[in-house]
Design an enzyme around this catalytic site. Sequence first.
Site, short mmCIF file in Angstrom:
data_model
loop_
_atom_site.label_atom_id
_atom_site.label_comp_id
_atom_site.label_asym_id
_atom_site.label_seq_id
_atom_site.Cartn_x
_atom_site.Cartn_y
_atom_site.Cartn_z
N LYS A 1 49.01 -15.90 -10.17
CA LYS A 1 48.43 -15.61 -11.50
C LYS A 1 49.54 -15.71 -12.55
O LYS A 1 50.41 -16.57 -12.41
CB LYS A 1 47.76 -14.24 -11.49
N GLU B 1 35.25 -15.36 -3.45
CA GLU B 1 35.99 -14.22 -3.95
C GLU B 1 35.04 -13.29 -4.70
O GLU B 1 34.78 -13.50 -5.89
CB GLU B 1 37.09 -14.68 -4.92
N GLY C 1 41.73 -7.53 -6.64
CA GLY C 1 42.71 -6.58 -7.18
C GLY C 1 42.25 -5.13 -7.16
O GLY C 1 42.86 -4.28 -7.80
N SER D 1 41.68 -8.70 -2.44
CA SER D 1 42.40 -7.54 -1.86
C SER D 1 42.85 -7.78 -0.42
O SER D 1 42.82 -6.88 0.41
CB SER D 1 41.54 -6.28 -1.95
#
Length: 252
Positions: free
Chosen positions: A14, A168, A174, A214
């Site tokens: 990212k 996802e 996250g 995650s």
Amino acid sequence: MINKKQKIIIANWKMNPVDLVEAENLIKTVRRGIKKSDDRKVIICPPSIYLSKIKTNSHFDLGIQNIFWEDKGAYTGEVSVLMAKNLDVKYAIVGHSERRLYMKETNEMINAKIVSTLKNNLKVVLCIGESLAEKNKDRASEIIERQIREALKNIKKSQISNLIIAYEPIWAIGTGQTPSQDEVMSMSLFLKKIITNLYDRKTAENLDILYGGSVNSQNALDFVDSTGMNGLLVGGASLNASEFVRIVNLFG
Ligand code: PEP
């Protein structure tokens, strides 16, 4: 379900790290730590501004986190597929949920990016996934089917060999929350069904589908093989070199 294909582990850094020296240290440790193995492929996606500084080797390929649909011209701030290819980039992530959310990327824009990327012979990692609200309203399947159908509009069967789909769930990115193995397996079957309906069963069988959200070295194995997923897209944990190396080395 036994899945004998080469596993794919993608690191999505990212917008991190903010310092080039840190990025170089991160890649140095990853390069040193991951064993050479034909059982899996590693793809590192740093911020595009670092791409020219990171040399690939036989241990990993480079990917770009986002790409534009035109080859060149008056598109301030954008990076084209041709530019990425000049930097030895082999993959482009398209449709990440953060870009859908913050940059308001639509399925139509994502389709334009995929058309351009595949036309220029770069491989696409298409990210799809439902939000928590959509999941709670039982709308995950509908949303995901639409994301795929619209993203793959006018994409030919012969081009699907250059496509990877990363499932996802947005609520897992996250957050430390993850779907159950059963949920991941249902999704991998559902994705294969969509691709079978759009193309055919062989195309669906050969397609690489990854899980992302995650992932860490404790749960990484849970999401692969027994779920029908063929690898992982790793965000946060890929910024910790030793943790990312642990994840990669779990797969060969
Ligand atoms: C991602 O951003 O693609 C991702 C999977 O992030 P994280 O691993 O941090 O959930």
